[in-house]
Structure formats: structure tokens, C-alpha cells
Design an enzyme around this catalytic site. Structure first.
Site, PDB file in Angstrom:
ATOM      1  N   SER A 108     -21.936  99.414 -10.429  1.00 33.58           N
ATOM      2  CA  SER A 108     -20.686 100.174 -10.572  1.00 33.58           C
ATOM      3  C   SER A 108     -20.876 101.452 -11.401  1.00 33.58           C
ATOM      4  O   SER A 108     -20.348 102.510 -11.040  1.00 33.58           O
ATOM      5  CB  SER A 108     -19.573  99.300 -11.158  1.00 33.58           C
ATOM      6  OG  SER A 108     -19.738  99.163 -12.535  1.00 33.58           O
ATOM      7  N   ASP A 152     -30.996 101.678  -9.264  1.00 32.62           N
ATOM      8  CA  ASP A 152     -29.557 101.743  -8.952  1.00 32.62           C
ATOM      9  C   ASP A 152     -29.146 103.139  -8.499  1.00 32.62           C
ATOM     10  O   ASP A 152     -28.554 103.309  -7.425  1.00 32.62           O
ATOM     11  CB  ASP A 152     -28.721 101.385 -10.192  1.00 32.62           C
ATOM     12  CG  ASP A 152     -28.545  99.893 -10.366  1.00 32.62           C
ATOM     13  OD1 ASP A 152     -29.416  99.152  -9.898  1.00 32.62           O
ATOM     14  OD2 ASP A 152     -27.535  99.477 -10.982  1.00 32.62           O
TER      15      ASP A 152
END
Ligand code: PMV
Length: 319
Positions: A108, A152
């Protein structure tokens, strides 16, 4: 000036978490069912340089200068102003929303950074290139996570499956071209236990310092699994992936990043028909993943919910 928006997907690590921090390869794929979105709107009623930040998911609404200057949203906004070379931006609002669960191994933080970097640089008329977007998200991750591998920000920026290797302690890693010749289905199950990656990564580092030989061996074993998984995905030999996931999970348990709840969900998925399952990301809590087919995915998701998963996502891994 019209509002400009951009979004970025969540991600899962299919194989190789933790070992990737120590130079082994890892495979990550985007998860498009959950996304972070940033919308930039002009505020001609305000003086230039005025920036208002709205992030309703974390109950934040304030002017940039009133927010802690090391807050990730502030860091990314300032990073974009610097990277675009714009000293004083026209008055604007940055609004961020996200459906990606926080601290759950779904990326996120990086997705929010990437969405803001794209939307804000586009709004300012100097759209950043992918490499710059990824770098910016990596810089923010570094301040928050200490020694992130860079996986990520890379998978989330490029929005495609990646085979990733970290190249240095502070540098971004390198991403290799990687073909998914046969799409396959993954069920993601959330333990509902928030697990900040930084804590798990720190604990692994301490264990590694105490027994370097054993941990280097475990990381190397994980690296071999990742290489075999890449080969299988490229050849479309999907049936090989389940046993490889199980092997990878077994090694993650030895490293000390699994948990009772993760193991319960993993076992449940396999009993419900998954060909293999493992934790994904930092571990301890967060998410697990299971290899399914289009036919078995829903029954596996239902079984996970019955066993205590707080949410499931069915996603297709494809090129
Ligand atoms: O999925 P996350 O954000 O929990 O990622 C963790 C992946 C690790 O390999 C444990 C750490 C890293 O930076 O690669």
C-alpha cells in the site's frame, strides 16, 4: 486546470521474500483488484505554493506545512516538486484514497507514492518517467523501512510480473524480463493481523547476525526455488508451482517469519483444493497466497473466510 488522477495497483510476492533482502532473486506480481488513487485539483482561490493534503483513509486533512515533515505523503509530494524542478507549485489539493489494506504485505505504501508521483508530476506538466517514479517511491520506502529490497516500488511502478534481484544495500535492484506463458489463479487470504514489514525484516537480520551460516544457506535454498519457479512460469508448467510454494513456505517457517494464523490459513487452502500455499511479504501476519484454478478459487476463498481470514482476493497472474 482540470483535475488529474493516477492510480497504482497492490502487489504480492509469489516467491523469495526476505531472501531478496540478502541478494537472492524474488518474483512479484501486481494485484489489480486493489488500487491506490491520487487526484490533484487546482485551487485558484488560494495563493501559489498552497498545498492541501487529503487522505480520508487515515483521517488526514491538512495543509502540507502542518503535517509532520517526515510523513510519507509529505516526503513524496516534496520529492515530486524537487524531481520536476518546480520550486513553487500553483495552489493545489492532493487527495489520496486506497483500497489496498495497510501493513498487510500488499504494497500500500509504495502504491500511494507511485500514484501521487504520477498524478502530481502530470498536473505540473512534467510527467516523471517510470524509473524516476520508482526511485522516488524507493526513497520513501527507505526512510520508512530501513533496508527495503526495492521489489515493491518496482512491481507497482511497472505493473507487470517481475523477477527481481537487489543489487546493493542502498541501490534499487534490477528487474529482469519475465514471460508468463500460461495465466494462473492465486487466492490471497488476509490474516487480519497487521504486520509492519520493518519489524519482521529487523528480526530476520538479528537471527542472520547470530547464525550467518545457517541463514545464508536458507536464503540460498529460497533463491533456488525462485529460479525454478521462474523457469516453470516461463514454460507454462503451472503444476510445478504448488510444490515450490510449499517448499518456500517451509523455509520461511525456518527463518521465523510465519505464524499460527498464517499456517492455519495455508493448511485450510490446501485442504480446500489449493495446489500449494505460502505466506506473502513480511510474514508474521498480513497475507497468505494459494495456487488455485478458476474452478477451485471460490471454494478456497470461502474456506479461508470460514477459517478466519478477514478478506480474500482472487487474482489472475498474466503477462
Ligand atoms: O510485501 P511486503 O511489503 O511485506 O514486503 C516484504 C518483502 C521483504 O522481502 C520481506 C522485504 C523487502 O524489502 O523485500
Amino acid at each position: 486546470m482540470p483535475a488529474i488522477s493516477a492510480s497504482a495497483p497492490g502487489k504480492i510476492i509469489l516467491f523469495g521474500e526476505h531472501a531478496v533482502v540478502y541478494g537472492q532473486p524474488a518474483i512479484a506480481v501486481p494485484v489489480n483488484q486493489v488500487r491506490a488513487r491520487a487526484i490533484i485539483s487546482a485551487r485558484p482561490d488560494q495563493p501559489s505554493g498552497w498545498i492541501n493534503v487529503q487522505a480520508p483513509d487515515i483521517n488526514l486533512e491538512d495543509n502540507l506545512e502542518n503535517i509532520a515533515q517526515d510523513h510519507p505523503l509529505v516526503l513524496v509530494i516534496k520529492g515530486v516538486l524537487e524531481a520536476t524542478g518546480i520550486g513553487q507549485a500553483p495552489a493545489l489539493t492532493v487527495r489520496v484514497t486506497s483500497t489496498i489494506p495497510i501493513a498487510a504485505g500488499l504494497g500500500s505504501g509504495a502504491a500511494v507514492s507511485v500514484a501521487i508521483a504520477r498524478a502530481l508530476s502530470g498536473f505540473l506538466g512534467r510527467p516523471l518517467m517510470n524509473e524516476e517514479v520508482s526511485n522516488l517511491a524507493f526513497e520513501v520506502e527507505k526512510l520508512y523501512h530501513g533496508t527495503p529490497s526495492g521489489i515493491d516500488n518496482t512491481v507497482i511502478t511497472y505493473e507487470k510480473p517481475i523477477y527481481f534481484t537487489k543489487t546493493g544495500l542502498t541501490d534499487q535492484g534490477k528487474m529482469d524480463a519475465f514471460q508468463v506463458s500460461q495465466p494462473f489463479t492465486i487466492v490471497i487470504g488476509d490474516t487480519g493481523v497487521p504486520s509492519p514489514t520493518v519489524a519482521a525484516v529487523g528480526d530476520v537480520r538479528r537471527s542472520w547476525q547470530e547464525d550467518e551460516k545457517t541463514f545464508q544457506g536458507l536464503f540460498a535454498n529460497i533463491g533456488e526455488i525462485v529460479t525454478r519457479a521462474k523457469d516453470a512460469i516461463e514454460k507454462g508448467e503451472i503444476s510445478t508451482l504448488g510444490p515450490l510454494m510449499n517448499e518456500n513456505q517451509h523455509l520461511l517457517e525456518k527463518i521465523g517469519v510465519s505464524s499460527g494464523k498464517l499456517e492455519k490459513l495455508i493448511q485450510t487452502a490446501v485442504q480446500a483444493g489449493a495446489d500449494g500455499a505460502k505466506l506473502s511479504g513480511g510474514g508474521r501476519g498480513g497475507n497468505m497466497i494459494a495456487l488455485a484454478t478458476q474452478e477451485t478459487a471460490q471454494q478456497i476463498a470461502n474456506a479461508l473466510i470460514a477459517a478466519g481470514a478477514t478478506r480474500t482476493i482472487i487474482t489472475e497472474v498474466k503477462q
